[in-house]
Design a protein around this motif. Structure first.
Motif, PDB file in Angstrom:
ATOM      1  N   LYS A  52      55.768  19.246  -6.153  1.00  0.00           N
ATOM      2  CA  LYS A  52      56.450  18.007  -6.495  1.00  0.00           C
ATOM      3  C   LYS A  52      57.856  18.253  -7.052  1.00  0.00           C
ATOM      4  O   LYS A  52      58.748  17.429  -6.852  1.00  0.00           O
ATOM      5  CB  LYS A  52      55.628  17.223  -7.517  1.00  0.00           C
ATOM      6  N   THR A  53      58.041  19.365  -7.750  1.00  0.00           N
ATOM      7  CA  THR A  53      59.350  19.689  -8.322  1.00  0.00           C
ATOM      8  C   THR A  53      59.684  21.139  -8.001  1.00  0.00           C
ATOM      9  O   THR A  53      58.870  22.036  -8.257  1.00  0.00           O
ATOM     10  CB  THR A  53      59.370  19.494  -9.849  1.00  0.00           C
ATOM     11  N   ILE A  54      60.871  21.353  -7.454  1.00  0.00           N
ATOM     12  CA  ILE A  54      61.292  22.703  -7.085  1.00  0.00           C
ATOM     13  C   ILE A  54      62.715  22.943  -7.578  1.00  0.00           C
ATOM     14  O   ILE A  54      63.433  22.009  -7.923  1.00  0.00           O
ATOM     15  CB  ILE A  54      61.244  22.919  -5.561  1.00  0.00           C
ATOM     16  N   VAL A  59      64.343  17.960  -6.507  1.00  0.00           N
ATOM     17  CA  VAL A  59      65.037  19.246  -6.442  1.00  0.00           C
ATOM     18  C   VAL A  59      65.914  19.426  -7.669  1.00  0.00           C
ATOM     19  O   VAL A  59      66.792  18.603  -7.950  1.00  0.00           O
ATOM     20  CB  VAL A  59      65.899  19.353  -5.168  1.00  0.00           C
ATOM     21  N   ILE A  60      65.712  20.510  -8.394  1.00  0.00           N
ATOM     22  CA  ILE A  60      66.553  20.875  -9.531  1.00  0.00           C
ATOM     23  C   ILE A  60      67.644  21.823  -9.038  1.00  0.00           C
ATOM     24  O   ILE A  60      67.343  22.841  -8.404  1.00  0.00           O
ATOM     25  CB  ILE A  60      65.727  21.582 -10.626  1.00  0.00           C
ATOM     26  N   PRO A  61      68.922  21.526  -9.303  1.00  0.00           N
ATOM     27  CA  PRO A  61      69.989  22.462  -8.940  1.00  0.00           C
ATOM     28  C   PRO A  61      69.873  23.751  -9.743  1.00  0.00           C
ATOM     29  O   PRO A  61      69.809  23.723 -10.983  1.00  0.00           O
ATOM     30  CB  PRO A  61      71.264  21.703  -9.311  1.00  0.00           C
ATOM     31  N   ALA A  97      59.119  19.631 -17.713  1.00  0.00           N
ATOM     32  CA  ALA A  97      59.385  18.801 -18.886  1.00  0.00           C
ATOM     33  C   ALA A  97      59.792  19.657 -20.079  1.00  0.00           C
ATOM     34  O   ALA A  97      60.698  19.292 -20.844  1.00  0.00           O
ATOM     35  CB  ALA A  97      58.160  17.961 -19.224  1.00  0.00           C
ATOM     36  N   LYS A  98      59.146  20.801 -20.232  1.00  0.00           N
ATOM     37  CA  LYS A  98      59.481  21.706 -21.339  1.00  0.00           C
ATOM     38  C   LYS A  98      60.894  22.274 -21.169  1.00  0.00           C
ATOM     39  O   LYS A  98      61.663  22.362 -22.132  1.00  0.00           O
ATOM     40  CB  LYS A  98      58.459  22.834 -21.419  1.00  0.00           C
ATOM     41  N   LEU A 115      63.480  12.677 -13.459  1.00  0.00           N
ATOM     42  CA  LEU A 115      63.054  13.641 -14.462  1.00  0.00           C
ATOM     43  C   LEU A 115      63.361  13.150 -15.880  1.00  0.00           C
ATOM     44  O   LEU A 115      62.882  13.695 -16.852  1.00  0.00           O
ATOM     45  CB  LEU A 115      63.702  15.008 -14.245  1.00  0.00           C
ATOM     46  N   GLY A 116      64.233  12.121 -16.006  1.00  0.00           N
ATOM     47  CA  GLY A 116      64.535  11.572 -17.333  1.00  0.00           C
ATOM     48  C   GLY A 116      65.749  12.193 -17.979  1.00  0.00           C
ATOM     49  O   GLY A 116      66.360  13.108 -17.476  1.00  0.00           O
TER      50      GLY A 116
END
Length: 319
Positions: free
Chosen positions: A63-65, A91-93, A297-298, A318-319
């Motif tokens: 779900k998150t990469i 997607v996180i840069p 989240a952490k 992601l907030g």
């Protein structure tokens, strides 16, 4: 846990637990794998374009990469765009930076960075030019030891920034070795006879570079780091927030040793597959290994603590 864990010499790219070792079984965690924070594309030394990577991942439980190419953020925008076709995927840069001190090499992963940061891009362009120069020098060295491959073929395989995985694949194709693992173990790994080192930042300098781009840093594949505990202490003082624990093919004893380090230094236990899509036997595939679902989240909480509203990039949702 004894500090001797961090004193184990680098066993090379084919070391126990490595993604390259075909004889090591893939270790699956007890949770459904929803997070992979270490993935590569053709923007560095992966073989899939960002769009191809996203399309493959969309069929997994992820779900998150994070897209973490070596010395490059050129694949991030395409990956983010491709993910818009998959509502469940974020997607996180990210980035992966090679660093070294007098004792060891260490790779740092950066998350939530601003890909458009001008100072970051200037430095990355310099690093990529150095990578190409070193790759060509290794091809020349292989020719000197009677293991010739074509530089043009390496570039063709790379479809982007040429690196050691492309050289390894060219060596397999030319019949000099049977597997990518053998190429690294004998020729291209840290103790390989054709290895040519390149100038690298000190780990603390690289971490500062990540922070300046609004990101946070985590240690990648700690199995490759000599005197790990000494470097962890330095980097924690400089603002390190994570270390890969649930990564590659780490068996429970190796995983637990890194979890102990994370606990002692208040680091977020992170991880991912370090996937390059090399097609190697028993390669660790996205969706088969990764950290617990609450890891992102952490990490984001740590990024907010460090940067406040100046985080480089927080994906929508992601907030």
């Amino acid at each position: 846990m004894s500090d001797s864990i961090g004193q184990i010499p680098d066993g090379g790219q084919n070391a126990e637990g490595s993604r390259y070792n075909p004889s090591t079984p893939v270790v699956r965690p007890e949770w459904a794998v929803e997070v992979d924070l270490h993935l590569h594309t053709t923007a560095s030394d992966g073989t899939l374009t960002p769009t191809q990577l996203i399309n493959q991942i969309s069929a997994t439980t992820l779900k998150t990469i994070a897209v973490t190419d070596h010395d490059s953020t050129n694949g991030v925008a395409e990956a983010v765009e491709a993910a818009t076709a998959h509502d469940h995927l974020t997607v996180i840069p990210g980035i992966e930076l090679g660093t070294a001190n007098h004792d060891s090499e260490l790779h740092l992963l950066g998350y939530f960075i601003d890909p458009d940061n001008a100072n970051l891009q200037t430095k990355l362009e310099q690093f990529r030019e150095e990578r190409v120069g070193v790759a060509r020098a290794m091809v020349d060295k292989l020719a000197e030891i009677k293991r010739p491959i074509s530089w043009e073929r390496v570039v063709e395989m790379a479809k982007g920034s040429a690196g050691r995985p492309h050289i390894a694949r060219a060596m397999v194709e030319a019949g000099h070795v049977e597997t990518v693992a053998e190429a690294f173990d004998r020729f291209l790994g840290d103790k390989g006879i054709a290895r040519v080192p390149r100038p690298k930042l000190h780990p603390v300098q690289a971490l500062e570079m990540i922070h300046a781009a609004g990101g946070i840093g985590a240690i990648a594949h700690p199995r490759t780091v000599n005197k790990l505990n000494n470097l962890v202490k330095q980097l924690v003082e400089a603002g390190l927030v994570g270390i890969e624990v649930y990564a590659e093919k780490y068996a429970s004893d190796r995983r637990d040793s890194y979890l102990d380090i994370a606990t002692r230094h208040n680091l977020v236990p992170s991880g991912g597959t370090d996937y390059h899509a090399l097609g190697a036997q028993n390669e660790t595939l996205p969706g088969t290994n990764g950290p617990p679902p609450d890891t992102v989240a952490k990490l984001l909480d740590r990024a907010k603590q460090m940067h406040g509203s100046n985080i480089g990039s927080v994906p929508a949702g992601l907030g």
